[in-house]
Design a protein around this motif. Structure first.
Motif, short mmCIF file in Angstrom:
data_model
loop_
_atom_site.label_atom_id
_atom_site.label_comp_id
_atom_site.label_asym_id
_atom_site.label_seq_id
_atom_site.Cartn_x
_atom_site.Cartn_y
_atom_site.Cartn_z
N THR A 130 87.74 23.60 -2.87
CA THR A 130 88.08 24.90 -2.29
C THR A 130 86.93 25.46 -1.46
N ASP A 131 85.70 25.30 -1.94
CA ASP A 131 84.54 25.78 -1.17
C ASP A 131 84.37 24.96 0.10
N PHE A 132 84.59 23.66 0.02
CA PHE A 132 84.48 22.82 1.22
C PHE A 132 85.50 23.25 2.26
N ARG A 133 86.73 23.52 1.84
CA ARG A 133 87.76 23.96 2.78
C ARG A 133 87.35 25.27 3.44
N THR A 134 86.88 26.24 2.65
CA THR A 134 86.49 27.53 3.20
C THR A 134 85.38 27.37 4.23
N LYS A 135 84.39 26.56 3.90
CA LYS A 135 83.27 26.34 4.82
C LYS A 135 83.73 25.62 6.08
N SER A 136 84.61 24.65 5.94
CA SER A 136 85.06 23.86 7.09
C SER A 136 85.91 24.67 8.05
N LEU A 137 86.65 25.63 7.53
CA LEU A 137 87.60 26.39 8.36
C LEU A 137 87.03 27.69 8.88
N LEU A 138 85.73 27.93 8.63
CA LEU A 138 85.12 29.14 9.21
C LEU A 138 85.14 29.05 10.72
#
Length: 324
Positions: free
Chosen positions: A315-323
């Motif tokens: 979930t953290d990876f997705r949030t960081k990637s989609l910034l």
């Protein structure tokens, strides 16, 4: 990055392009005559990737004719086999009295010690060329020489496996280290040897090392193609290749990369899930759904494996990637 050079005709004045490229091809392959109806403004793009003593070169080019004559052979023979994987276009290869037409997703072959003529027709073409010194091919010369000139498909079997290897190496050449080049060259030699032996149904002429290496590569390709199947596990992989689980583990140990069978399978699944999570089109797809699509039966196990591999929860990876 693998040792690599690039030739682009657009970098040169039109009048110099054809002759400069002809000189380069004579170095990467063997001295040849070349003819083209468009020498005044010849278009060609070529990358030359060194894999130890072997060479792979993706090439896009205007139509032309290559000739290797007895006179040129007497002057210089690097004693090598050449294969071209035709990706776009067609060609007619003449070896002595034999003439063979090749289309896309086929290999045409030649021997620097035998005269040949290759006519690529009237349209631009695209190939991936391979140069292998005869001394480095783990196959008896008499066996290899029988294959030269035959039509070989790249759509299935060993031909498809070799094509997959060439695609990966040429596409991802920057992701490898220079020290990987000789090892990749060894893989290439074994694949070509297995391809040649298969064409002649001469597997008994292969060395045990080539047999083992080819089987390992075939298993890895199978895992890549089927990693999304949640039922795929170590026993299923072994059964699909008619070998025991213990021998499957032994093959990966002899590979020397440090990867286990289950680790390699999980690596493939995680890499696919990571790409899905970073894709804006999947923004609204739940993480557990992506995990299931990529072969993970349990969301919690996926999260743990993802965090161990990439240093953060999915979930953290997705949030960081989609910034933005």
């Amino acid at each position: 990055m693998l040792p690599e050079t690039t030739f682009r005709s657009a970098d040169l004045p039109p009048a110099e392009r054809f002759e400069c490229w002809r000189a380069l091809m004579s170095e990467t392959h063997a001295p040849m005559e070349m003819r083209s109806g468009n020498t005044a403004d010849f278009q060609v793009n070529q990358r030359i990737i060194a894999l130890g003593e072997m060479t792979v070169y993706p090439l896009e080019c205007d139509p032309l004719t290559f000739l290797r004559t007895p006179k040129l052979i007497a002057r210089s023979d690097p004693e090598a086999y050449h294969l071209s994987l035709v990706r776009r276009g067609a060609g007619v290869v003449t070896l002595g009295k034999d003439t063979v037409a090749h289309g896309a997703f086929e290999y045409h072959t030649s021997d620097t010690g035998r005269p040949f003529e290759v006519d690529t027709g009237l349209e631009p073409f695209e190939i991936t060329g391979i140069e292998i010194p005869k001394a480095l091919l783990p196959l008896p010369p008499r066996t290899a020489e029988q294959v030269i000139g035959k039509r070989i498909s790249a759509r299935d079997g060993m031909g498809a496996l070799l094509a997959t290897f060439l695609t990966q190496v040429t596409r991802d050449s920057r992701s490898y280290q220079p020290a990987d080049a000789p090892r990749l060259g060894n893989v290439l030699a074994n694949l070509v040897a297995a391809l040649f032996a298969g064409v002649l149904d001469a597997d008994r002429s292969l060395t045990p090392e080539t047999h083992r290496r080819t089987l390992t590569l075939r298993i890895m390709a199978f895992v890549r193609d089927n990693a999304d199947d949640p039922e795929l596990d170590v026993p299923a992989i072994a059964a699909a290749h008619h070998i025991s689980v213990s021998y499957l583990h032994r093959l990966f140990q002899l590979e020397g990369s440090g990867a286990t069978v289950s680790g390699f399978l999980q690596q493939q699944r995680l890499a696919r899930a990571r790409r899905d999570l970073a894709d804006p089109l999947n923004r609204r797809v739940p993480v557990k759904a992506i995990a299931a699509q990529r072969g993970f039966s349990h969301a919690a196990a996926f999260s743990r494996a993802f965090r161990d591999a990439y240093g953060m929860p999915p979930t953290d990876f997705r949030t960081k990637s989609l910034l933005p």
